[in-house]
Motif scaffolding. Structure first.
Motif, PDB file in Angstrom:
ATOM      1  N   GLY A  21       0.792  -1.220   0.000  1.00 50.41           N
ATOM      2  CA  GLY A  21       0.000   0.000   0.000  1.00 50.41           C
ATOM      3  C   GLY A  21       0.821   1.264   0.000  1.00 50.41           C
ATOM      4  O   GLY A  21       0.272   2.364  -0.100  1.00 50.41           O
ATOM      5  N   SER A  22       2.148   1.135   0.093  1.00 48.80           N
ATOM      6  CA  SER A  22       3.004   2.317   0.097  1.00 48.80           C
ATOM      7  C   SER A  22       3.406   2.696  -1.332  1.00 48.80           C
ATOM      8  O   SER A  22       3.572   1.833  -2.192  1.00 48.80           O
ATOM      9  CB  SER A  22       4.256   2.056   0.935  1.00 48.80           C
ATOM     10  OG  SER A  22       5.181   3.114   0.801  1.00 48.80           O
ATOM     11  N   ASP A  23       3.561   3.990  -1.558  1.00 52.06           N
ATOM     12  CA  ASP A  23       3.981   4.459  -2.890  1.00 52.06           C
ATOM     13  C   ASP A  23       5.486   4.289  -3.103  1.00 52.06           C
ATOM     14  O   ASP A  23       5.959   4.288  -4.239  1.00 52.06           O
ATOM     15  CB  ASP A  23       3.612   5.937  -3.067  1.00 52.06           C
ATOM     16  CG  ASP A  23       2.112   6.161  -3.103  1.00 52.06           C
ATOM     17  OD1 ASP A  23       1.396   5.227  -3.520  1.00 52.06           O
ATOM     18  OD2 ASP A  23       1.657   7.252  -2.709  1.00 52.06           O
ATOM     19  N   GLU A  24       6.245   4.186  -2.010  1.00 50.23           N
ATOM     20  CA  GLU A  24       7.698   4.075  -2.106  1.00 50.23           C
ATOM     21  C   GLU A  24       8.116   2.603  -2.089  1.00 50.23           C
ATOM     22  O   GLU A  24       7.841   1.895  -1.129  1.00 50.23           O
ATOM     23  CB  GLU A  24       8.363   4.809  -0.946  1.00 50.23           C
ATOM     24  CG  GLU A  24       8.213   6.319  -0.989  1.00 50.23           C
ATOM     25  CD  GLU A  24       8.931   6.939  -2.181  1.00 50.23           C
ATOM     26  OE1 GLU A  24      10.018   6.435  -2.534  1.00 50.23           O
ATOM     27  OE2 GLU A  24       8.407   7.895  -2.756  1.00 50.23           O
ATOM     28  N   GLN A  42       6.736  -1.919  -0.828  1.00 52.96           N
ATOM     29  CA  GLN A  42       6.901  -1.549   0.578  1.00 52.96           C
ATOM     30  C   GLN A  42       5.562  -1.737   1.275  1.00 52.96           C
ATOM     31  O   GLN A  42       4.545  -1.176   0.851  1.00 52.96           O
ATOM     32  CB  GLN A  42       7.322  -0.087   0.689  1.00 52.96           C
ATOM     33  CG  GLN A  42       7.451   0.435   2.107  1.00 52.96           C
ATOM     34  CD  GLN A  42       8.805   0.111   2.686  1.00 52.96           C
ATOM     35  OE1 GLN A  42       8.961  -0.897   3.349  1.00 52.96           O
ATOM     36  NE2 GLN A  42       9.779   0.962   2.433  1.00 52.96           N
ATOM     37  N   SER A  43       5.542  -2.521   2.333  1.00 56.39           N
ATOM     38  CA  SER A  43       4.291  -2.741   3.063  1.00 56.39           C
ATOM     39  C   SER A  43       3.870  -1.475   3.792  1.00 56.39           C
ATOM     40  O   SER A  43       4.695  -0.801   4.413  1.00 56.39           O
ATOM     41  CB  SER A  43       4.455  -3.870   4.080  1.00 56.39           C
ATOM     42  OG  SER A  43       4.744  -5.087   3.452  1.00 56.39           O
ATOM     43  N   VAL A 216       5.718  -9.998   4.493  1.00 62.79           N
ATOM     44  CA  VAL A 216       5.607  -8.561   4.264  1.00 62.79           C
ATOM     45  C   VAL A 216       7.010  -7.946   4.271  1.00 62.79           C
ATOM     46  O   VAL A 216       7.979  -8.588   4.653  1.00 62.79           O
ATOM     47  CB  VAL A 216       4.730  -7.882   5.338  1.00 62.79           C
ATOM     48  CG1 VAL A 216       3.317  -8.437   5.298  1.00 62.79           C
ATOM     49  CG2 VAL A 216       5.333  -8.059   6.740  1.00 62.79           C
ATOM     50  N   THR A 217       7.085  -6.711   3.827  1.00 62.16           N
ATOM     51  CA  THR A 217       8.355  -5.989   3.845  1.00 62.16           C
ATOM     52  C   THR A 217       8.238  -4.815   4.815  1.00 62.16           C
ATOM     53  O   THR A 217       7.226  -4.635   5.477  1.00 62.16           O
ATOM     54  CB  THR A 217       8.708  -5.480   2.441  1.00 62.16           C
ATOM     55  OG1 THR A 217       7.630  -4.640   1.980  1.00 62.16           O
ATOM     56  CG2 THR A 217       8.901  -6.635   1.468  1.00 62.16           C
ATOM     57  N   GLU A 221       8.907   0.796  11.259  1.00 59.82           N
ATOM     58  CA  GLU A 221       7.477   0.927  11.519  1.00 59.82           C
ATOM     59  C   GLU A 221       6.772  -0.423  11.425  1.00 59.82           C
ATOM     60  O   GLU A 221       5.933  -0.767  12.274  1.00 59.82           O
ATOM     61  CB  GLU A 221       6.862   1.923  10.536  1.00 59.82           C
ATOM     62  CG  GLU A 221       5.433   2.315  10.873  1.00 59.82           C
ATOM     63  CD  GLU A 221       4.891   3.373   9.920  1.00 59.82           C
ATOM     64  OE1 GLU A 221       4.954   3.135   8.690  1.00 59.82           O
ATOM     65  OE2 GLU A 221       4.421   4.426  10.393  1.00 59.82           O
ATOM     66  N   ALA A 222       7.103  -1.202  10.399  1.00 59.67           N
ATOM     67  CA  ALA A 222       6.506  -2.525  10.243  1.00 59.67           C
ATOM     68  C   ALA A 222       6.925  -3.444  11.380  1.00 59.67           C
ATOM     69  O   ALA A 222       6.116  -4.223  11.906  1.00 59.67           O
ATOM     70  CB  ALA A 222       6.914  -3.126   8.897  1.00 59.67           C
TER      71      ALA A 222
END
Length: 492
Positions: A21-24, A42-43, A216-217, A221-222
């Motif tokens: 869901g991340s743009d980066e 990028q998760s 996941v990546t 934060e993750a």
């Protein structure tokens, strides 16, 4: 950018591939060339939460925890067959993202975890005491109390490996978690996610039920979401002791079980009667294997003063033949560090050693002719005092220190005078004396005269002190992912 690999590098959640869901994106770079190898999603936090929810649902409602252990072992064997079929692909990816030389990529990085996987399915699971009767006890006025003791999967596990051995460390967590009947969310290190993402393909081919394994990546934060989320029951982390303390603290609020495999500054003791050739080989291996990026490598050699100078001379001679460079070159015998930041850390510690008065006897700089890539020369310090920074701090780079000693008691004291306790070694013709020293060293594993269980799945791997909590490999690793339940009744 499109990935050059045949497998999907998308996230793996609830049995399906999905974009993050991340743009980066996560940019994966070859540490030997600094070129981009691949970009992976990028998760977002929402992705991580979806993965946790899928694992929770699969544990609470799915078939996996309720299968017989033998049924889970059969799935693990199918997974092993798929790993073996795609070993060449794994080796190539490992060389590109982790910077391993081919010999290491084909052995410890890939084939060894495959051997552990087969051992778990073929030996450990069938022989493990999953259920055993309790001895009957006479309870006056109640009757005879009897029952069974059951071992059951702990629940939802957050699995967080380090960057240096991506597939190996991921599988050392995935294997026992799945064998125990747990479900899991695997989050590889940001620098080396590709091999872990490939495990999703293996899971599909083996027929693993959806949600049992999610990948996941992400970075800090993750990781924080995984270590604090109330639906996670257990956290298994491999990495530095500094981050390990953070993981332990974050998991404490919800009283999660924590398994930590952390740093090391392992002592390699060479008595006056020790085999110098063998001892030099072990110190050489500790400095050069994966450019020193291994927590259990023997990087602190404690040598009797009568053979100190000869040992140092022999080790320097051996290090001089190392060819540092791109692992894609078959002539290369030692590759790069993972990043520029890691090289900066190693170089800073080398300067600290010189400033504190240690004798730099070889290496210490960057190899000539390598303008790109994160390379450092194999480096050795002699006449080191154990109070120096370089004797107490884990380099995670190709640097060794040699500390002289006079008597066995002093050698044991120096070995134990460390915040770490992961591995160790003793070299001596007097095996009784060597064994006595091994029993007194506060560390998770000790080899004598090079004889080693190595990465034998029948052994146990883990550390004392700040080197971690719990054990990995084989039955010991499986045990960490299990709860014990007592079911009892009165026979009237």
């Amino acid at each position: 950018m499109p990935t050059p690999y045949a497998f999907s590098t998308r996230l793996y959640i609830d049995g399906r591939r999905t974009d993050g869901g991340s743009d980066e994106p996560v940019v994966v770079r070859n540490p030997a060339t600094e070129e981009t190898v691949a970009e992976v999603p990028q998760s977002s936090l929402a992705d991580v939460r979806r993965a946790i929810a899928a694992a929770r649902r699969a544990f609470d409602e799915g078939p996996w925890p309720r299968m017989r252990p033998a049924e889970r072992a059969a799935v693990l064997l199918r997974l092993a067959e798929e790993v073996e079929r795609r070993l060449p692909e794994l080796v190539a990816v490992n060389m590109a993202e982790a910077g391993s030389v081919r010999s290491l990529a084909e052995s410890l990085q890939t084939r060894v975890p495959l051997a552990h996987l087969r051992d778990m399915a073929e030996r450990v699971v069938p022989s493990f005491a999953w259920e055993r009767p309790m001895d009957p006890t006479v309870a006056p006025g109640i009757g005879i109390s009897q029952g069974v003791l059951r071992r059951e999967g702990f629940g939802v596990c957050a699995l967080i490996p380090a960057y240096n051995f991506p597939f190996f460390l991921s599988m050392m967590k995935v294997i026992p978690a799945l064998a125990a009947g747990c479900t899991a969310v695997l989050k590889p290190a940001p620098a080396t996610p590709l091999e872990s993402l490939l495990i999703g393909d293996f899971a599909d081919a083996a027929g693993l039920p959806p949600g049992v394994l999610n990948i996941v990546t992400g970075d800090t934060e993750a990781g924080r979401e995984l270590t604090t989320h109330p639906m996670v029951d257990l956290v298994s982390f491999t990495g530095s002791d500094a981050v390990g303390r953070m993981v332990h603290t974050q998991a404490a609020d919800s009283l999660k079980k924590v398994v930590l495999e952390l740093g090391g500054k392992s002592a390699n003791i060479v008595r006056a009667d020790g085999d110098l050739d063998g001892a030099v080989r072990s110190a050489f291996t500790g400095i050069t294997t994966h450019a020193g990026q291994g927590c259990s490598l023997l990087t602190r050699t404690i040598v009797h003063e009568s053979v100190h100078d000869e040992f140092v001379e022999r080790l320097c001679t051996a290090l001089a033949v190392i060819r540092v460079g791109d692992p894609a070159d078959e002539a290369t015998t030692m590759g790069p560090l993972i990043s520029g930041a890691q090289r900066d850390k190693v170089e800073k510690l080398i300067r600290a050693g010189e400033e504190e008065g240690a004798r730099l006897v070889c290496g210490g700089g960057r190899p000539a002719g390598l303008d790109r890539g994160h390379f450092v020369e194999p480096t050795l310090f002699a006449d080191v005092d154990n109070a120096m920074t370089i004797a107490r701090t884990e380099f995670f780079g190709p640097v060794g220190v040699v500390i002289p000693f006079r008597a066995d008691e002093e050698a044991v004291r120096i070995a134990n005078d460390s915040p770490y306790g992961l591995s160790g070694a003793v070299w001596s013709a007097d095996t009784v004396a060597a064994y006595d020293m091994a029993t007194r060293i506060r560390t998770g594993g000790v080899t004598i005269n090079g004889g080693s269980a190595g990465v034998n799945p029948r052994s146990a791997f883990g550390g004392y002190k700040q080197s971690g909590l719990g054990r990995e490999w084989g039955a010991f690793g499986l045990d960490e992912y299990l709860q014990t339940k007592s079911i009892s009744w009165a026979a009237r």
